[in-house]
Design a protein around this motif. Structure first.
Motif, PDB file in Angstrom:
ATOM      1  N   PRO A 114       1.282  -4.399   0.955  1.00 54.55           N
ATOM      2  CA  PRO A 114       0.397  -5.556   1.170  1.00 54.55           C
ATOM      3  C   PRO A 114      -0.802  -5.632   0.218  1.00 54.55           C
ATOM      4  CG  PRO A 114       1.058  -4.640   3.266  1.00 54.55           C
ATOM      5  CD  PRO A 114       1.574  -3.698   2.203  1.00 54.55           C
ATOM      6  N   THR A 115      -1.201  -4.515  -0.379  1.00 52.92           N
ATOM      7  CA  THR A 115      -2.323  -4.557  -1.319  1.00 52.92           C
ATOM      8  C   THR A 115      -1.921  -5.149  -2.660  1.00 52.92           C
ATOM      9  OG1 THR A 115      -1.855  -2.275  -1.935  1.00 52.92           O
ATOM     10  CG2 THR A 115      -3.590  -2.643  -0.297  1.00 52.92           C
ATOM     11  N   GLY A 116      -0.626  -5.188  -2.943  1.00 52.25           N
ATOM     12  CA  GLY A 116      -0.129  -5.828  -4.152  1.00 52.25           C
ATOM     13  C   GLY A 116       0.140  -7.302  -3.891  1.00 52.25           C
ATOM     14  N   SER A 117       0.731  -7.976  -4.838  1.00 50.81           N
ATOM     15  CA  SER A 117       1.121  -9.377  -4.690  1.00 50.81           C
ATOM     16  C   SER A 117      -0.060 -10.277  -4.361  1.00 50.81           C
ATOM     17  CB  SER A 117       2.206  -9.516  -3.625  1.00 50.81           C
ATOM     18  OG  SER A 117       3.291  -8.679  -3.921  1.00 50.81           O
ATOM     19  N   ARG A 118      -1.135 -10.132  -5.117  1.00 51.20           N
ATOM     20  CA  ARG A 118      -2.349 -10.924  -4.908  1.00 51.20           C
ATOM     21  C   ARG A 118      -2.996 -11.230  -6.252  1.00 51.20           C
ATOM     22  NH1 ARG A 118      -5.361  -7.413  -0.211  1.00 51.20           N
ATOM     23  NH2 ARG A 118      -3.922  -7.917   1.451  1.00 51.20           N
ATOM     24  N   ILE A 119      -3.848 -12.235  -6.241  1.00 51.51           N
ATOM     25  CA  ILE A 119      -4.718 -12.503  -7.386  1.00 51.51           C
ATOM     26  C   ILE A 119      -6.141 -12.388  -6.862  1.00 51.51           C
ATOM     27  CG2 ILE A 119      -5.459 -14.155  -9.130  1.00 51.51           C
ATOM     28  CD1 ILE A 119      -2.622 -15.342  -8.981  1.00 51.51           C
ATOM     29  N   ALA A 120      -6.882 -11.432  -7.390  1.00 56.49           N
ATOM     30  CA  ALA A 120      -8.226 -11.128  -6.910  1.00 56.49           C
ATOM     31  C   ALA A 120      -9.286 -11.744  -7.812  1.00 56.49           C
ATOM     32  CB  ALA A 120      -8.427  -9.617  -6.844  1.00 56.49           C
ATOM     33  N   ILE A 121     -10.429 -12.057  -7.202  1.00 51.95           N
ATOM     34  CA  ILE A 121     -11.583 -12.585  -7.928  1.00 51.95           C
ATOM     35  C   ILE A 121     -12.666 -11.517  -7.922  1.00 51.95           C
ATOM     36  CG2 ILE A 121     -13.372 -14.364  -8.011  1.00 51.95           C
ATOM     37  CD1 ILE A 121     -11.474 -16.115  -6.309  1.00 51.95           C
ATOM     38  N   PHE A 122     -13.184 -11.216  -9.109  1.00 48.30           N
ATOM     39  CA  PHE A 122     -14.282 -10.266  -9.251  1.00 48.30           C
ATOM     40  C   PHE A 122     -15.467 -10.966  -9.902  1.00 48.30           C
ATOM     41  CE2 PHE A 122     -10.687  -7.535  -8.784  1.00 48.30           C
ATOM     42  CZ  PHE A 122     -11.164  -6.400  -8.171  1.00 48.30           C
ATOM     43  N   GLY A 123     -16.663 -10.694  -9.412  1.00 41.35           N
ATOM     44  CA  GLY A 123     -17.876 -11.196 -10.039  1.00 41.35           C
ATOM     45  C   GLY A 123     -18.195 -10.383 -11.279  1.00 41.35           C
ATOM     46  N   THR A 124     -19.102 -10.904 -12.093  1.00 44.92           N
ATOM     47  CA  THR A 124     -19.520 -10.203 -13.308  1.00 44.92           C
ATOM     48  C   THR A 124     -21.040 -10.066 -13.332  1.00 44.92           C
ATOM     49  OG1 THR A 124     -19.647 -12.256 -14.581  1.00 44.92           O
ATOM     50  CG2 THR A 124     -17.567 -11.067 -14.639  1.00 44.92           C
ATOM     51  N   ASP A 125     -21.507  -9.112 -14.123  1.00 48.56           N
ATOM     52  CA  ASP A 125     -22.954  -8.963 -14.312  1.00 48.56           C
ATOM     53  C   ASP A 125     -23.390  -9.824 -15.498  1.00 48.56           C
ATOM     54  OD1 ASP A 125     -22.256  -7.565 -16.627  1.00 48.56           O
ATOM     55  OD2 ASP A 125     -22.783  -5.603 -15.806  1.00 48.56           O
ATOM     56  N   GLU A 126     -24.608  -9.651 -15.955  1.00 46.77           N
ATOM     57  CA  GLU A 126     -25.168 -10.465 -17.038  1.00 46.77           C
ATOM     58  C   GLU A 126     -24.421 -10.295 -18.361  1.00 46.77           C
ATOM     59  OE1 GLU A 126     -27.110  -8.357 -15.126  1.00 46.77           O
ATOM     60  OE2 GLU A 126     -27.650  -9.981 -13.766  1.00 46.77           O
ATOM     61  N   GLN A 127     -23.746  -9.154 -18.536  1.00 45.22           N
ATOM     62  CA  GLN A 127     -22.980  -8.896 -19.762  1.00 45.22           C
ATOM     63  C   GLN A 127     -21.488  -9.197 -19.570  1.00 45.22           C
ATOM     64  OE1 GLN A 127     -25.314  -6.370 -18.696  1.00 45.22           O
ATOM     65  NE2 GLN A 127     -26.782  -7.378 -20.030  1.00 45.22           N
ATOM     66  N   TYR A 128     -21.136  -9.924 -18.516  1.00 43.82           N
ATOM     67  CA  TYR A 128     -19.746 -10.290 -18.205  1.00 43.82           C
ATOM     68  C   TYR A 128     -18.853  -9.090 -17.921  1.00 43.82           C
ATOM     69  CZ  TYR A 128     -20.880 -15.068 -19.524  1.00 43.82           C
ATOM     70  OH  TYR A 128     -21.448 -16.312 -19.581  1.00 43.82           O
ATOM     71  N   ARG A 129     -19.430  -8.008 -17.423  1.00 42.30           N
ATOM     72  CA  ARG A 129     -18.641  -6.851 -17.002  1.00 42.30           C
ATOM     73  C   ARG A 129     -18.327  -6.997 -15.522  1.00 42.30           C
ATOM     74  NH1 ARG A 129     -22.891  -2.676 -19.417  1.00 42.30           N
ATOM     75  NH2 ARG A 129     -24.003  -3.829 -17.826  1.00 42.30           N
ATOM     76  N   ILE A 130     -17.185  -6.420 -15.087  1.00 43.60           N
ATOM     77  CA  ILE A 130     -16.821  -6.492 -13.669  1.00 43.60           C
ATOM     78  C   ILE A 130     -17.929  -5.871 -12.840  1.00 43.60           C
ATOM     79  CG2 ILE A 130     -15.253  -5.620 -11.902  1.00 43.60           C
ATOM     80  CD1 ILE A 130     -12.987  -5.937 -13.837  1.00 43.60           C
TER      81      ILE A 130
END
Length: 93
Positions: A34-50
């Motif tokens: 169940p942890t697979g088969s997904r598309i996740a959204i991650f925020g970024t910091d000021e330098q566009y890093r996860i």
């Protein structure tokens, strides 16, 4: 990242179709659990890093009405200039 989920593609969201995804990173998770088969959204910091996991853009590919598991498995991601998202899935034909 979650256990038993292989991150196969990562893109920086862009375009105007999904303005709420501006400065976000989308990652496709592939896997049978169940942890697979997904598309996740991650925020970024000021330098566009996860920075932080935020939510799932697409979820619920774990099982179909016939019990097939999984019924979808995202492999690749792409966007056009408008921000339309294209998903390569290796379970559906």
């Amino acid at each position: 990242l979650p256990a038993h989920a292989a991150p196969l593609e990562m893109i920086y969201a862009s375009g105007t179709m999904f303005p709420e995804l501006s400065r976000k990173i989308l990652i496709s998770f592939h896997g049978l659990r169940p942890t697979g088969s997904r598309i996740a959204i991650f925020g970024t910091d000021e330098q566009y890093r996860i920075a932080d996991f935020e939510s799932y853009f697409v979820d619920g590919w774990q099982e179909d009405a016939l019990g097939n598991h999984p019924k979808g498995a995202p492999v690749g991601l792409a966007q056009d200039d408008s921000g339309a998202l294209f998903v390569v899935d290796d379970k559906n034909h």
